[in-house]
Design a protein around this motif. Sequence first.
Motif, mmCIF file in Angstrom:
data_model
loop_
_atom_site.group_PDB
_atom_site.id
_atom_site.type_symbol
_atom_site.label_atom_id
_atom_site.label_comp_id
_atom_site.label_asym_id
_atom_site.label_seq_id
_atom_site.Cartn_x
_atom_site.Cartn_y
_atom_site.Cartn_z
ATOM 1 N N ARG A 137 48.107 9.815 86.395
ATOM 2 C CA ARG A 137 48.633 8.468 86.596
ATOM 3 C C ARG A 137 49.826 8.185 85.695
ATOM 4 O O ARG A 137 50.802 7.559 86.097
ATOM 5 N N LYS A 138 49.783 8.653 84.449
ATOM 6 C CA LYS A 138 50.825 8.318 83.475
ATOM 7 C C LYS A 138 51.910 9.376 83.389
ATOM 8 O O LYS A 138 53.081 9.068 83.211
ATOM 9 N N ARG A 139 51.522 10.658 83.472
ATOM 10 C CA ARG A 139 52.475 11.735 83.225
ATOM 11 C C ARG A 139 52.978 12.422 84.480
ATOM 12 O O ARG A 139 53.778 13.345 84.407
ATOM 13 N N GLY A 140 52.512 11.955 85.641
ATOM 14 C CA GLY A 140 52.950 12.578 86.883
ATOM 15 C C GLY A 140 52.361 13.969 87.025
ATOM 16 O O GLY A 140 51.232 14.230 86.614
ATOM 17 N N ILE A 141 53.134 14.877 87.626
ATOM 18 C CA ILE A 141 52.645 16.231 87.865
ATOM 19 C C ILE A 141 52.438 16.952 86.539
ATOM 20 O O ILE A 141 53.333 17.003 85.696
ATOM 21 N N THR A 142 51.250 17.478 86.343
ATOM 22 C CA THR A 142 50.918 18.258 85.160
ATOM 23 C C THR A 142 50.560 19.665 85.607
ATOM 24 O O THR A 142 49.585 19.863 86.338
ATOM 25 N N LYS A 143 51.351 20.643 85.174
ATOM 26 C CA LYS A 143 51.146 22.019 85.609
ATOM 27 C C LYS A 143 50.084 22.703 84.757
ATOM 28 O O LYS A 143 49.804 22.289 83.634
ATOM 29 N N ALA A 144 49.506 23.742 85.315
ATOM 30 C CA ALA A 144 48.548 24.544 84.567
ATOM 31 C C ALA A 144 49.201 25.079 83.303
ATOM 32 O O ALA A 144 50.359 25.492 83.316
ATOM 33 N N ARG A 145 48.460 25.064 82.203
ATOM 34 C CA ARG A 145 49.028 25.468 80.914
ATOM 35 C C ARG A 145 48.831 26.951 80.607
ATOM 36 O O ARG A 145 49.408 27.446 79.645
ATOM 37 N N ASN A 146 48.001 27.615 81.355
ATOM 38 C CA ASN A 146 47.803 29.041 81.125
ATOM 39 C C ASN A 146 47.293 29.682 82.407
ATOM 40 O O ASN A 146 47.025 28.997 83.404
ATOM 41 N N ALA A 147 47.182 31.009 82.386
ATOM 42 C CA ALA A 147 46.796 31.741 83.593
ATOM 43 C C ALA A 147 45.394 31.371 84.050
ATOM 44 O O ALA A 147 45.105 31.342 85.255
ATOM 45 N N ALA A 148 44.482 31.080 83.109
ATOM 46 C CA ALA A 148 43.112 30.737 83.489
ATOM 47 C C ALA A 148 43.075 29.407 84.237
ATOM 48 O O ALA A 148 42.365 29.265 85.243
ATOM 49 N N GLN A 149 43.831 28.421 83.766
ATOM 50 C CA GLN A 149 43.882 27.142 84.463
ATOM 51 C C GLN A 149 44.513 27.295 85.838
ATOM 52 O O GLN A 149 44.079 26.677 86.816
ATOM 53 N N ASP A 150 45.565 28.102 85.931
ATOM 54 C CA ASP A 150 46.210 28.343 87.211
ATOM 55 C C ASP A 150 45.231 28.991 88.187
ATOM 56 O O ASP A 150 45.126 28.598 89.352
ATOM 57 N N SER A 151 44.496 29.984 87.700
ATOM 58 C CA SER A 151 43.495 30.640 88.532
ATOM 59 C C SER A 151 42.405 29.657 88.960
ATOM 60 O O SER A 151 41.942 29.679 90.112
ATOM 61 N N TYR A 152 42.017 28.773 88.054
ATOM 62 C CA TYR A 152 40.993 27.763 88.335
ATOM 63 C C TYR A 152 41.423 26.875 89.495
ATOM 64 O O TYR A 152 40.659 26.643 90.450
#
Length: 356
Positions: A137-152
């Motif tokens: 809501r506040k920061r807009g698009i938040t990308k995955a911070r590491n490969a594990a989050q991206d995979s998640y």
Amino acid sequence: MRLSEPSRLAASVQASLEGVEESLTLNDNRAASLVVGNYDQNIAHLERRLNIVAHVNGNQILLRGPREQVEHARRVLESLYATVKRGRAVGTGDVDGAIEETATQRGLFPDRLPPPEPETVAKSREAYSGFGHVTTRKRGITKARNAAQDSYLRVLARHELVFAEGPAGTGKTWLAVGHAVQLLEAGHVERLILSRPAVEAGEKIGFLPGDMRDKVDPYLRPIYDALYDFMEGRLVERALQTGVIEVAPLAFMRGRTLSNALILLDEAQNTSSMQMKMFLTRLGEGSRMIITGDPTQIDLPPGQKSGLGEAIALLQNVEGVGHVRFGHQHVVRHDLVRRIVQAYEEVGAGNPAAMR
């Protein structure tokens, strides 16, 4: 957007023990100050993680250390600078993410990736024109911070039932709630059902006054906190009142069939085998389920087996079930949390009896 070719004021190669020096100029002074962080906290974090020395002088940053680490640090700073220029603030967690993202020359998380086309979740295809991010809501698009989050995030998009296990601070619950809200807003589910087992973490809180929501709020507060990151407060309250979002302890799931819903069970390490089986069999037509937990923080009575690990082992080869495991290196909450988790993991691995 990337930096223009940075000026390299001191690029002479010294003896291997001395390493190299490289100066990076960030042309936008305001953006440079955001990259550096309050009291140079981002730069200090970068120094600790990459074992280099960095000196800040206005919009110039002098990097000193082994060539490979200096080159890595330069790519990290360029990535952070590009992030700031897109209008996003950055903190130490973003530094960690940029370190992993730039470990190789190519980025791990491009802005847009082709959507998945799993046969079992065909109706969700349109929801994923991009990957590796959630929208706050506040920061807009938040990308995955590491490969594990991206995979998640990828596993969440491809599977109807997802297990996520790992230590505190890795974003398991927060990303799951963000994914759930996105599905709700896109119309792919009609409601969200968010649950936790009501087990005290070693304390006895005694009798709690109030209605049912008042009684279970202490157990479910982390889920509420995540909801408010992704939805306006008035919308959360309205959704709770109308039943579009239901927050309930695990015991209230018994006997129900949950259709056209996203069902999230948090702190699942505190479920018994029978509770886990009961919860898994609530899955109805058009629904998806996310189960998160930290196997190292089980608060069940001594001798009682956790249902989380058992369910993961039993269902690992079942079609439609996804599994993501986070480690201490994926903690994004605070660098000290990562080191604390690592210390506990090392003690547990070397002497399991010491962790009992």
